[in-house]
Motif scaffolding. Structure first.
Motif, PDB file in Angstrom:
ATOM      1  N   HIS A 158      -1.451   6.136   7.984  1.00 30.84           N
ATOM      2  CA  HIS A 158      -1.711   4.784   8.485  1.00 30.84           C
ATOM      3  C   HIS A 158      -2.626   4.072   7.505  1.00 30.84           C
ATOM      4  CE1 HIS A 158      -5.063   7.261   9.957  1.00 30.84           C
ATOM      5  NE2 HIS A 158      -5.806   6.156   9.834  1.00 30.84           N
ATOM      6  N   CYS A 159      -2.858   2.789   7.742  1.00 29.67           N
ATOM      7  CA  CYS A 159      -3.814   2.034   6.943  1.00 29.67           C
ATOM      8  C   CYS A 159      -5.181   2.162   7.610  1.00 29.67           C
ATOM      9  CB  CYS A 159      -3.386   0.567   6.850  1.00 29.67           C
ATOM     10  SG  CYS A 159      -4.633  -0.474   6.031  1.00 29.67           S
ATOM     11  N   THR A 189      -5.240   0.579   2.758  1.00 31.75           N
ATOM     12  CA  THR A 189      -5.423   1.958   2.314  1.00 31.75           C
ATOM     13  C   THR A 189      -4.276   2.797   2.834  1.00 31.75           C
ATOM     14  OG1 THR A 189      -6.738   2.551   4.256  1.00 31.75           O
ATOM     15  CG2 THR A 189      -7.966   1.802   2.308  1.00 31.75           C
ATOM     16  N   VAL A 190      -4.122   3.992   2.278  1.00 26.56           N
ATOM     17  CA  VAL A 190      -3.148   4.973   2.760  1.00 26.56           C
ATOM     18  C   VAL A 190      -3.946   6.196   3.189  1.00 26.56           C
ATOM     19  CG1 VAL A 190      -1.157   6.417   2.171  1.00 26.56           C
ATOM     20  CG2 VAL A 190      -1.347   4.089   1.231  1.00 26.56           C
ATOM     21  N   MET A 212      -0.827  -0.326  11.163  1.00 23.04           N
ATOM     22  CA  MET A 212       0.133  -0.100  10.077  1.00 23.04           C
ATOM     23  C   MET A 212       0.354   1.402   9.942  1.00 23.04           C
ATOM     24  SD  MET A 212      -1.417  -2.766   7.271  1.00 23.04           S
ATOM     25  CE  MET A 212      -0.327  -2.214   5.974  1.00 23.04           C
ATOM     26  N   LYS A 213       1.590   1.838  10.204  1.00 24.78           N
ATOM     27  CA  LYS A 213       1.883   3.263  10.209  1.00 24.78           C
ATOM     28  C   LYS A 213       3.112   3.576   9.354  1.00 24.78           C
ATOM     29  CE  LYS A 213      -0.079   3.864  14.820  1.00 24.78           C
ATOM     30  NZ  LYS A 213       0.239   3.914  16.248  1.00 24.78           N
ATOM     31  N   GLY A 214       3.134   4.782   8.845  1.00 26.21           N
ATOM     32  CA  GLY A 214       4.296   5.228   8.062  1.00 26.21           C
ATOM     33  C   GLY A 214       4.414   6.741   8.074  1.00 26.21           C
ATOM     34  N   SER A 271      -6.349   7.356   0.239  1.00 28.40           N
ATOM     35  CA  SER A 271      -6.428   6.573  -0.994  1.00 28.40           C
ATOM     36  C   SER A 271      -7.732   5.789  -1.000  1.00 28.40           C
ATOM     37  CB  SER A 271      -5.256   5.598  -1.077  1.00 28.40           C
ATOM     38  OG  SER A 271      -5.461   4.515  -0.178  1.00 28.40           O
ATOM     39  N   SER A 272      -8.106   5.317  -2.158  1.00 32.98           N
ATOM     40  CA  SER A 272      -9.198   4.352  -2.209  1.00 32.98           C
ATOM     41  C   SER A 272      -8.647   3.003  -1.736  1.00 32.98           C
ATOM     42  CB  SER A 272      -9.741   4.252  -3.632  1.00 32.98           C
ATOM     43  OG  SER A 272      -8.701   3.888  -4.505  1.00 32.98           O
TER      44      SER A 272
END
Ligand SMILES: [Cu+2]
Length: 148
Positions: free
Chosen positions: A133-134, A101-102, A140-142, A111-112
């Motif tokens: 992140h997820c 996910t985002v 998981m990061k961005g 997000s879904s």
């Protein structure tokens, strides 16, 4: 009898003359459309090409916003840091074999669940920094940096 013959011959002459007229008209008319077609066809082609050439240039930016792709693969966002301009779109595509996910770190947007092959698009209309992140894998990061 003489008058009958005269009438018949006059009718025959009239029919023959009429027939000639029709043939003459067809012969004289036939080249006319051909010559006009010949002159109008290139001008029609020019107008069509002139009309279609600028159309994609004017409609493409109006319909499609600039979009940037972030690939989700090997349990990571790539690129993990992305700089875009205000009004541009980011599309995350899950190319991993597991769902992701985002999720915005501040909880603003989410997000879904993106199954393998699915995408999530978001258009950033405000300048700033979007850290995400997820939701399934918090490691998981961005970041997306949105400039004015
Ligand atoms: Cu994930």
């Amino acid at each position: 009898m003489n008058t009958k013959n005269l009438i018949i011959s006059i009718v025959v002459i009239l029919v023959v003359v009429l027939g000639f007229y029709i043939i003459m008209r067809k012969n004289s008319e036939a080249p006319m459309p051909y010559s006009t077609y010949g002159t109008t066809t290139p001008s029609v082609d020019n107008s069509v090409s002139n009309n279609t050439t600028p159309k994609p240039a004017t409609t493409t930016p109006a319909i499609k916003p600039v979009s940037h792709n972030v690939t989700i693969q090997n349990m990571a966002f790539s690129p993990s840091s992305l700089t875009i301009k205000k009004g541009e779109m980011v599309v995350w595509t899950n190319k991993d074999s597991v769902p992701h996910t985002v999720v915005a770190n501040d909880g603003g947007s989410k997000s879904s669940t993106l199954n393998p092959g699915q995408s999530y698009a978001f258009t950033f209309n405000n300048a700033g920094s979007f850290a995400y992140h997820c939701g399934i894998h918090p490691s998981m990061k961005g970041t997306v940096v949105i400039t004015q």
